[in-house]
Design a protein around this motif. Structure first.
Motif, mmCIF file in Angstrom:
data_model
loop_
_atom_site.group_PDB
_atom_site.id
_atom_site.type_symbol
_atom_site.label_atom_id
_atom_site.label_comp_id
_atom_site.label_asym_id
_atom_site.label_seq_id
_atom_site.Cartn_x
_atom_site.Cartn_y
_atom_site.Cartn_z
ATOM 1 N N ALA A 340 -29.456 -70.584 -23.177
ATOM 2 C CA ALA A 340 -28.490 -71.615 -23.559
ATOM 3 C C ALA A 340 -27.333 -71.780 -22.576
ATOM 4 O O ALA A 340 -26.382 -72.507 -22.866
ATOM 5 N N SER A 341 -27.388 -71.095 -21.428
ATOM 6 C CA SER A 341 -26.340 -71.210 -20.399
ATOM 7 C C SER A 341 -24.960 -70.856 -20.933
ATOM 8 O O SER A 341 -23.960 -71.473 -20.563
ATOM 9 N N ILE A 342 -24.899 -69.864 -21.813
ATOM 10 C CA ILE A 342 -23.620 -69.397 -22.353
ATOM 11 C C ILE A 342 -23.246 -68.113 -21.619
ATOM 12 O O ILE A 342 -23.903 -67.087 -21.794
ATOM 13 N N PRO A 343 -22.228 -68.145 -20.783
ATOM 14 C CA PRO A 343 -21.866 -66.940 -20.024
ATOM 15 C C PRO A 343 -21.278 -65.869 -20.928
ATOM 16 O O PRO A 343 -20.788 -66.154 -22.022
ATOM 17 N N SER A 344 -21.338 -64.643 -20.470
ATOM 18 C CA SER A 344 -20.783 -63.542 -21.251
ATOM 19 C C SER A 344 -19.262 -63.550 -21.160
ATOM 20 O O SER A 344 -18.676 -64.055 -20.207
ATOM 21 N N SER A 345 -18.637 -63.002 -22.182
ATOM 22 C CA SER A 345 -17.185 -62.840 -22.189
ATOM 23 C C SER A 345 -16.900 -61.430 -22.681
ATOM 24 O O SER A 345 -17.772 -60.568 -22.652
ATOM 25 N N GLU A 346 -15.697 -61.182 -23.135
ATOM 26 C CA GLU A 346 -15.365 -59.833 -23.597
ATOM 27 C C GLU A 346 -16.249 -59.410 -24.763
ATOM 28 O O GLU A 346 -16.640 -58.256 -24.877
ATOM 29 N N THR A 347 -16.547 -60.349 -25.648
ATOM 30 C CA THR A 347 -17.407 -60.084 -26.799
ATOM 31 C C THR A 347 -18.700 -60.866 -26.634
ATOM 32 O O THR A 347 -18.657 -62.067 -26.366
ATOM 33 N N PRO A 348 -19.868 -60.231 -26.757
ATOM 34 C CA PRO A 348 -21.126 -60.975 -26.653
ATOM 35 C C PRO A 348 -21.159 -62.151 -27.625
ATOM 36 O O PRO A 348 -20.671 -62.045 -28.754
ATOM 37 N N HIS A 353 -16.856 -64.802 -32.663
ATOM 38 C CA HIS A 353 -16.430 -65.810 -33.632
ATOM 39 C C HIS A 353 -17.231 -67.100 -33.482
ATOM 40 O O HIS A 353 -17.309 -67.893 -34.416
ATOM 41 N N TYR A 354 -17.805 -67.310 -32.308
ATOM 42 C CA TYR A 354 -18.430 -68.594 -31.986
ATOM 43 C C TYR A 354 -19.939 -68.593 -32.210
ATOM 44 O O TYR A 354 -20.614 -69.563 -31.878
ATOM 45 N N SER A 355 -20.468 -67.512 -32.763
ATOM 46 C CA SER A 355 -21.920 -67.383 -32.889
ATOM 47 C C SER A 355 -22.529 -68.440 -33.800
ATOM 48 O O SER A 355 -23.731 -68.687 -33.742
ATOM 49 N N GLY A 356 -21.720 -69.066 -34.634
ATOM 50 C CA GLY A 356 -22.241 -70.094 -35.526
ATOM 51 C C GLY A 356 -22.132 -71.505 -34.982
ATOM 52 O O GLY A 356 -22.529 -72.463 -35.652
ATOM 53 N N ASN A 357 -21.604 -71.641 -33.774
ATOM 54 C CA ASN A 357 -21.451 -72.975 -33.196
ATOM 55 C C ASN A 357 -22.808 -73.615 -32.912
ATOM 56 O O ASN A 357 -23.784 -72.927 -32.612
ATOM 57 N N ARG A 358 -22.843 -74.923 -32.976
ATOM 58 C CA ARG A 358 -24.064 -75.645 -32.608
ATOM 59 C C ARG A 358 -24.220 -75.590 -31.090
ATOM 60 O O ARG A 358 -23.280 -75.865 -30.342
ATOM 61 N N ILE A 359 -25.403 -75.236 -30.622
ATOM 62 C CA ILE A 359 -25.635 -75.086 -29.188
ATOM 63 C C ILE A 359 -26.878 -75.857 -28.764
ATOM 64 O O ILE A 359 -27.746 -76.161 -29.581
ATOM 65 N N ASN A 360 -26.931 -76.181 -27.478
ATOM 66 C CA ASN A 360 -28.146 -76.709 -26.870
ATOM 67 C C ASN A 360 -28.823 -75.579 -26.108
ATOM 68 O O ASN A 360 -28.162 -74.673 -25.600
ATOM 69 N N SER A 361 -30.126 -75.645 -26.024
ATOM 70 C CA SER A 361 -30.862 -74.608 -25.316
ATOM 71 C C SER A 361 -32.075 -75.233 -24.646
ATOM 72 O O SER A 361 -32.385 -76.415 -24.851
ATOM 73 N N LEU A 362 -32.766 -74.439 -23.871
ATOM 74 C CA LEU A 362 -33.992 -74.919 -23.237
ATOM 75 C C LEU A 362 -34.992 -75.385 -24.292
ATOM 76 O O LEU A 362 -35.657 -76.413 -24.131
ATOM 77 N N GLN A 391 -33.769 -68.586 -33.527
ATOM 78 C CA GLN A 391 -33.783 -69.617 -34.565
ATOM 79 C C GLN A 391 -32.647 -70.604 -34.337
ATOM 80 O O GLN A 391 -32.830 -71.824 -34.418
ATOM 81 N N GLN A 392 -31.475 -70.078 -34.029
ATOM 82 C CA GLN A 392 -30.316 -70.928 -33.770
ATOM 83 C C GLN A 392 -30.532 -71.791 -32.530
ATOM 84 O O GLN A 392 -30.089 -72.943 -32.476
ATOM 85 N N ALA A 393 -31.220 -71.233 -31.533
ATOM 86 C CA ALA A 393 -31.450 -71.952 -30.283
ATOM 87 C C ALA A 393 -32.542 -73.005 -30.400
ATOM 88 O O ALA A 393 -32.760 -73.770 -29.457
ATOM 89 N N GLY A 394 -33.247 -73.033 -31.533
ATOM 90 C CA GLY A 394 -34.226 -74.083 -31.754
ATOM 91 C C GLY A 394 -35.656 -73.717 -31.432
ATOM 92 O O GLY A 394 -36.516 -74.599 -31.344
ATOM 93 N N PHE A 395 -35.947 -72.420 -31.264
ATOM 94 C CA PHE A 395 -37.333 -72.020 -31.022
ATOM 95 C C PHE A 395 -38.149 -72.185 -32.302
ATOM 96 O O PHE A 395 -37.674 -71.914 -33.398
ATOM 97 N N ASP A 396 -39.385 -72.602 -32.131
ATOM 98 C CA ASP A 396 -40.244 -72.849 -33.290
ATOM 99 C C ASP A 396 -40.782 -71.559 -33.898
ATOM 100 O O ASP A 396 -41.057 -71.506 -35.097
ATOM 101 N N SER A 397 -40.947 -70.524 -33.093
ATOM 102 C CA SER A 397 -41.450 -69.261 -33.634
ATOM 103 C C SER A 397 -40.914 -68.094 -32.825
ATOM 104 O O SER A 397 -40.550 -68.238 -31.652
#
Length: 400
Positions: A340-348, A353-362, A391-397
């Motif tokens: 999902a092109s989300i770089p690492s920060s202090e907290t994975p 806090h942002y783990s529930g955000n809507r994201i785009n992915s491959l 599941q959040q990233a949109g993978f089918d399985s």
């Protein structure tokens, strides 16, 4: 002559503990149901069966929150001493029970309203957001949302009424000390094991404790995750996790002059454009590998063979990027970075806090082109929250 009535099995201190915790589970489930019922327009594509599934899945997160918030209550029930049957001692237990679970119920019901503005369960970040606010400003909430206040009071009264129905009584037969204390210690160890397992969200040593992102594993849409979660759990799991501080170094116009981030493909000059349409896309993710291990990426070094013969055989039939740059530092950073092109920060990201955000992915991008996506993982299911993230990233399985 002993005229004392023989106590019921339901008054056994361990049975009483289970019943009291079951009462909290029921109250949490009621607040979860109300969370949906009072916000139906915010949760699309929700039928009775799916809602029931989400409520069932939420029990795992309730167990974690209840185990944390009621840890002192549990401990006071399982201490291997006879004074735990004293009336004064049980009075203290009841007061602690009322306090911690009143807070839990109230937080869940406050989120019924607050969710409408944030579109996510309240996390520990709320304390930073409102740290400079006058506490009296929150009093207006009681009047503005009087029906929430009424429900909270009703649930608290129900809790107190039901709690008083569940009473501890001394055992009818007084065991000798050499029998009583070993048995009590064994029961304490068993209760401690299940309490810690509930806090972690499972009893498998190879998996991380559950966090907010794990709820994504059971939902069809990201916003449905809020039904699975509960607010005490969200606050506990994000407590101590740092939040990103927003920086404003340039305004939009100035930034676009320096570097315009939107990239448009020139179909006339891009020789590979549309050449791979309909072909499979395969990503192989290595753990702790670097470019120096791959022989085909070091052909400029004379006599270097490398350690990846299978990958070397694929390179000759693949579109290869010869330069690689790390976008994460730890294993748990890998999938958000790569997928999902989300770089690492202090907290994975998965724990943040942002783990529930809507994201785009491959996977979500390819889905728009009628691709089916699957993720295969060699570690146990649930490891590092990868199954939930997929599941959040949109993978089918997901196959673990």
């Amino acid at each position: 002559m002993n005229n004392r009535r023989k106590p019921s099995i339901w008054s056994n201190i361990y049975v009483v503990l289970l019943l009291r915790l079951l009462l909290v589970f029921v109250l949490y489930s009621i607040t979860r149901f109300l969370f949906y019922v009072l916000n139906p327009s915010l949760f699309a594509n929700m039928d009775v069966g799916y809602l029931a599934t989400l409520m069932y899945r939420g029990l795992r997160f309730d167990a974690s929150a209840i185990a944390y918030t009621n840890s002192l209550v549990i401990l006071m029930h399982i201490l291997p001493f006879r004074f735990r049957y004293n009336r004064a001692y049980q009075k203290v237990v009841s007061i602690i029970f009322y306090i911690v679970n009143t807070i839990g119920i109230t937080l869940n019901m406050i989120d019924v309203v607050y969710y409408r503005y944030t579109m996510k369960r309240t996390t520990s970040g709320v304390f930073q957001e409102f740290e400079n606010e006058n506490p009296t400003n929150f009093v207006s909430f009681i009047w503005d949302y009087w029906y929430i206040t009424f429900i909270v009071i009703a649930l608290i009264l129900l809790m107190v009424w039901m709690y008083k129905k569940i009473r501890v009584e001394r055992p009818y037969i007084k065991l000798r000390n050499f029998v009583y204390y070993p048995l009590a210690i064994i029961f304490m160890a068993i209760a401690g094991y299940y309490t810690v397992g509930a806090m972690r969200g499972g009893y498998t040593a190879g998996t991380r404790p559950i966090t907010l992102s794990n709820a994504a594993e059971f939902v069809k849409k990201p916003e449905h995750r809020a039904i699975v979660l509960n607010t005490p759990f969200a606050i506990i799991r994000t407590f101590g996790k740092s939040r990103l501080e927003r920086k404003e170094y340039f305004d939009t116009a100035e930034l676009n002059e320096i570097f315009y981030a939107e990239h448009a493909i020139n179909t006339d000059s891009t020789t590979l454009f549309n050449k791979f349409e309909g072909r499979n896309v395969v990503l192989i993710i290595w753990e702790s590998f670097g470019k120096e291990w791959v022989g085909s990426l070091n052909t400029d070094i004379e006599g270097y063979k490398g350690y990846t013969p299978f990958i070397d055989s694929l390179v000759n039939h693949s579109y290869v990027f010869t330069r690689g740059y790390a976008n994460g530092r730890k294993s748990i950073d890998a999938l958000p970075s790569i997928i999902a092109s989300i770089p690492s920060s202090e907290t994975p990201f998965i724990l943040s806090h942002y783990s529930g955000n809507r994201i785009n992915s491959l996977a979500s991008v390819l889905r728009n082109h009628q691709y089916y996506s699957a993720f295969y993982h060699g570690a146990p299911n649930g490891s590092m929250g990868f199954s939930a993230f997929m599941q959040q990233a949109g993978f089918d399985s997901y196959v673990g």
